[in-house]
Design a protein around this motif. Structure first.
Motif, mmCIF file in Angstrom:
data_model
loop_
_atom_site.group_PDB
_atom_site.id
_atom_site.type_symbol
_atom_site.label_atom_id
_atom_site.label_comp_id
_atom_site.label_asym_id
_atom_site.label_seq_id
_atom_site.Cartn_x
_atom_site.Cartn_y
_atom_site.Cartn_z
ATOM 1 N N UNK A 80 0.827 -1.208 0.000
ATOM 2 C CA UNK A 80 0.000 0.000 0.000
ATOM 3 C C UNK A 80 0.863 1.260 0.000
ATOM 4 N N UNK A 81 1.960 1.258 0.755
ATOM 5 C CA UNK A 81 2.860 2.410 0.758
ATOM 6 C C UNK A 81 3.519 2.606 -0.608
ATOM 7 N N UNK A 128 9.922 -6.896 -0.116
ATOM 8 C CA UNK A 128 10.204 -6.143 -1.341
ATOM 9 C C UNK A 128 9.454 -6.662 -2.555
ATOM 10 N N UNK A 129 8.927 -7.873 -2.476
ATOM 11 C CA UNK A 129 8.096 -8.380 -3.564
ATOM 12 C C UNK A 129 6.934 -7.425 -3.834
ATOM 13 N N UNK A 130 6.351 -6.894 -2.763
ATOM 14 C CA UNK A 130 5.207 -5.988 -2.912
ATOM 15 C C UNK A 130 5.627 -4.612 -3.412
ATOM 16 N N UNK A 131 6.914 -4.330 -3.424
ATOM 17 C CA UNK A 131 7.418 -3.083 -4.011
ATOM 18 C C UNK A 131 7.614 -3.257 -5.513
ATOM 19 N N UNK A 132 8.193 -4.389 -5.890
ATOM 20 C CA UNK A 132 8.565 -4.586 -7.280
ATOM 21 C C UNK A 132 7.413 -4.853 -8.220
ATOM 22 N N UNK A 133 6.378 -5.568 -7.779
ATOM 23 C CA UNK A 133 5.290 -5.923 -8.692
ATOM 24 C C UNK A 133 4.559 -4.690 -9.236
ATOM 25 N N UNK A 134 4.089 -3.755 -8.401
ATOM 26 C CA UNK A 134 3.432 -2.580 -8.986
ATOM 27 C C UNK A 134 4.391 -1.726 -9.805
ATOM 28 N N UNK A 135 5.657 -1.685 -9.413
ATOM 29 C CA UNK A 135 6.661 -0.920 -10.154
ATOM 30 C C UNK A 135 6.835 -1.485 -11.564
ATOM 31 N N UNK A 334 0.444 -13.261 -13.433
ATOM 32 C CA UNK A 334 -0.121 -12.875 -14.720
ATOM 33 C C UNK A 334 -1.607 -12.565 -14.564
ATOM 34 N N UNK A 335 -2.283 -13.305 -13.677
ATOM 35 C CA UNK A 335 -3.696 -13.047 -13.401
ATOM 36 C C UNK A 335 -3.887 -11.756 -12.611
ATOM 37 N N UNK A 336 -2.973 -11.446 -11.691
ATOM 38 C CA UNK A 336 -3.063 -10.183 -10.955
ATOM 39 C C UNK A 336 -3.060 -9.020 -11.931
ATOM 40 N N UNK A 344 -4.394 -0.219 -7.981
ATOM 41 C CA UNK A 344 -4.570 -1.105 -6.831
ATOM 42 C C UNK A 344 -3.557 -2.248 -6.812
ATOM 43 N N UNK A 345 -2.704 -2.329 -7.826
ATOM 44 C CA UNK A 345 -1.815 -3.484 -7.942
ATOM 45 C C UNK A 345 -0.907 -3.611 -6.725
ATOM 46 N N UNK A 346 -0.360 -2.486 -6.235
ATOM 47 C CA UNK A 346 0.533 -2.554 -5.084
ATOM 48 C C UNK A 346 -0.166 -3.110 -3.856
ATOM 49 N N UNK A 347 -1.344 -2.592 -3.543
ATOM 50 C CA UNK A 347 -2.065 -3.042 -2.362
ATOM 51 C C UNK A 347 -2.506 -4.492 -2.501
ATOM 52 N N UNK A 348 -3.006 -4.865 -3.692
ATOM 53 C CA UNK A 348 -3.415 -6.249 -3.897
ATOM 54 C C UNK A 348 -2.198 -7.165 -3.837
ATOM 55 N N UNK A 349 -1.096 -6.724 -4.431
ATOM 56 C CA UNK A 349 0.131 -7.521 -4.375
ATOM 57 C C UNK A 349 0.568 -7.738 -2.933
ATOM 58 N N UNK A 350 0.417 -6.702 -2.104
ATOM 59 C CA UNK A 350 0.776 -6.853 -0.701
ATOM 60 C C UNK A 350 -0.021 -7.949 -0.031
ATOM 61 N N UNK A 351 -1.323 -7.970 -0.280
ATOM 62 C CA UNK A 351 -2.177 -8.983 0.338
ATOM 63 C C UNK A 351 -1.882 -10.367 -0.236
ATOM 64 N N UNK A 352 -1.797 -10.451 -1.569
ATOM 65 C CA UNK A 352 -1.533 -11.736 -2.206
ATOM 66 C C UNK A 352 -0.140 -12.247 -1.820
ATOM 67 N N UNK A 353 0.835 -11.334 -1.822
ATOM 68 C CA UNK A 353 2.185 -11.724 -1.422
ATOM 69 C C UNK A 353 2.238 -12.179 0.023
ATOM 70 N N UNK A 354 1.469 -11.518 0.879
ATOM 71 C CA UNK A 354 1.406 -11.943 2.285
ATOM 72 C C UNK A 354 0.836 -13.353 2.388
ATOM 73 N N UNK A 355 -0.196 -13.618 1.603
ATOM 74 C CA UNK A 355 -0.784 -14.960 1.609
ATOM 75 C C UNK A 355 0.235 -15.995 1.158
ATOM 76 N N UNK A 356 1.042 -15.633 0.143
ATOM 77 C CA UNK A 356 2.072 -16.557 -0.324
ATOM 78 C C UNK A 356 3.094 -16.846 0.752
ATOM 79 N N UNK A 357 3.520 -15.805 1.447
ATOM 80 C CA UNK A 357 4.487 -16.003 2.519
ATOM 81 C C UNK A 357 3.915 -16.796 3.672
ATOM 82 N N UNK A 358 2.648 -16.523 4.016
ATOM 83 C CA UNK A 358 2.005 -17.294 5.079
ATOM 84 C C UNK A 358 1.868 -18.755 4.666
ATOM 85 N N UNK A 359 1.668 -18.965 3.374
ATOM 86 C CA UNK A 359 1.631 -20.329 2.869
ATOM 87 C C UNK A 359 2.949 -21.055 3.085
#
Length: 407
Positions: A80-81, A128-135, A334-336, A344-359
């Protein structure tokens, strides 16, 4: 929903900044790899720390899993930041701040509590994954985003660097050397990134506070569906990358260095398959790629559960799992890019990336607990097979319909 933009102009093809998208992609991928190298430092040392600190199997699993948890949850605010501040600010800041826990772990940590504290803050490297994807998403047109994000995602190969080098460097030059080396590389990258990185001039910026934007993305059904798919694919990759050395030493009596090298091979193959998954998704159908990936994971997890000889059957099963999980991670993002509005890509990436890490956080704990109770990892692999089957079912039904008619 309205958006605001930064001053400046730029066409979707980036004609006003020739050559810049490739440079930005390279810098983002390098930053992702360097910070993931730091994030994964404790995994290869799990067996060593277990002996040095006299840890139980669960305590060892907790020690290597804590950075995964923090790096995962931290992606939510960091994503989100990034939507607001941009990657030019966030990448150097994340790299520089990660230096502190790296040096703490290398020089000051001497107990389980200290390592858990250091590991907690080391989790920053995993955000940093959530930084790079929206970038990266902002610099490339829609028809090239799957491939570009797949290339960026190959930066998760930083975990392979950690797996290949940490034990060997610690043995050759002393236990602090890998941490000192990583700290130096992080600082160098932070300086170069500040000088070179540029956010796309016309990138869209979502209005409102960080919490408002997070609330908006959490209301998107696609956020939760993609989160589950990524939790299985990337979570499986992370879980294997941090726990496979422990599994190989305890179940097959391999030497630590041998187990670390085999894990590095797993990581390298998974990393190599991520851009392939993005490329295939651009040219064919991301849902079909996911169905193939999860279907293969189901079969090979069952094979691994049978605990057949490591050579050749076990090796083929683990390398096949690396291939499947790597393809899956590329296809999910690719679906994101297809289903989520750019702002919204950064914020969604943060949530999706968090889910991946929690996985990736829970399987090592589950595996450690199962092994402690039964002396076997069979149940853990069967749980992986069942979870991959559920992901395939979701991708083939709900997500397929959403791709056909995007929300």
């Amino acid at each position: 929903m309205s958006t605001t933009s930064q001053p400046g102009a730029g066409s979707p093809g980036n004609a006003t900044v020739p050559g810049r998208p490739g440079l930005m992609l390279a810098m983002a991928t390098l930053g992702f790899a360097v910070t993931f190298w730091a994030w994964a430092l404790l995994g290869p040392l799990g067996s060593t720390l277990r002996e040095r600190l006299d840890l139980t199997a669960f305590e060892q699993a907790l020690l290597v899993a804590v950075p995964v948890l923090v790096g995962s949850l931290g992606r939510i605010p960091v994503g989100a930041l990034t939507d607001r501040l941009g990657a030019r600010t966030m990448f150097p800041a994340a790299a520089a701040l990660t230096v502190l826990p790296v040096l703490f772990l290398g020089h000051l940590a001497d107990s389980l509590t200290a390592y858990l504290i250091g590991g907690f803050f080391l989790g920053l490297g995993g955000t940093t994954f959530a930084i790079g994807v929206p970038f990266v998403n902002a610099w490339f047109p829609p028809e090239r985003r799957g491939s570009a994000l797949g290339v960026f995602g190959a930066g998760m190969g930083g975990t392979a660097i950690a797996a290949f080098s940490t034990v060997q460097l610690a043995t050759a030059f002393g236990p602090a050397f890998p941490f000192d080396l990583v700290a130096g590389v992080l600082l160098a990258y932070a300086v170069v990134a500040w000088l070179v990185l540029r956010d796309r001039p016309d990138r869209t910026i979502a209005p409102g506070s960080v919490w408002t934007r997070l609330g908006a993305v959490l209301r998107l059904p696609a956020t939760w569906q993609l989160s589950f798919l990524y939790a299985v694919a990337f979570g499986g990759f992370v879980a294997f990358s941090v726990y496979l050395p422990t599994y190989l030493t305890s179940d097959f009596d391999l030497e630590k260095a041998d187990a670390a090298m085999r894990t590095a091979g797993f990581v390298v193959l998974a990393v190599a398959m991520r851009p392939v998954g993005g490329w295939l998704s651009d040219r064919f159908d991301a849902v079909k790629v996911l169905l193939a990936a999860y279907g293969l994971a189901v079969v090979l997890a069952v094979v691994a559960a049978l605990r057949l000889p490591l050579v050749p059957v076990g090796t083929v099963a683990f390398l096949g799992l690396a291939l499947a999980l790597g393809l899956g991670t590329g296809a999910v993002f690719a679906l994101v890019a297809r289903l989520v509005p750019p702002e919204r890509v950064g914020a969604v990436t943060g949530v999706v990336g968090a889910a991946g890490g929690l996985g990736g956080f829970f399987p090592p704990l589950v595996m450690g607990s199962i092994y402690g109770l039964t002396g076997s990892y069979t149940i853990g692999f069967l749980l992986l097979a069942a979870t991959a089957a559920a992901a395939a079912a979701l991708a083939g039904t709900v997500v397929r319909r959403r791709v056909a008619v995007p929300a």
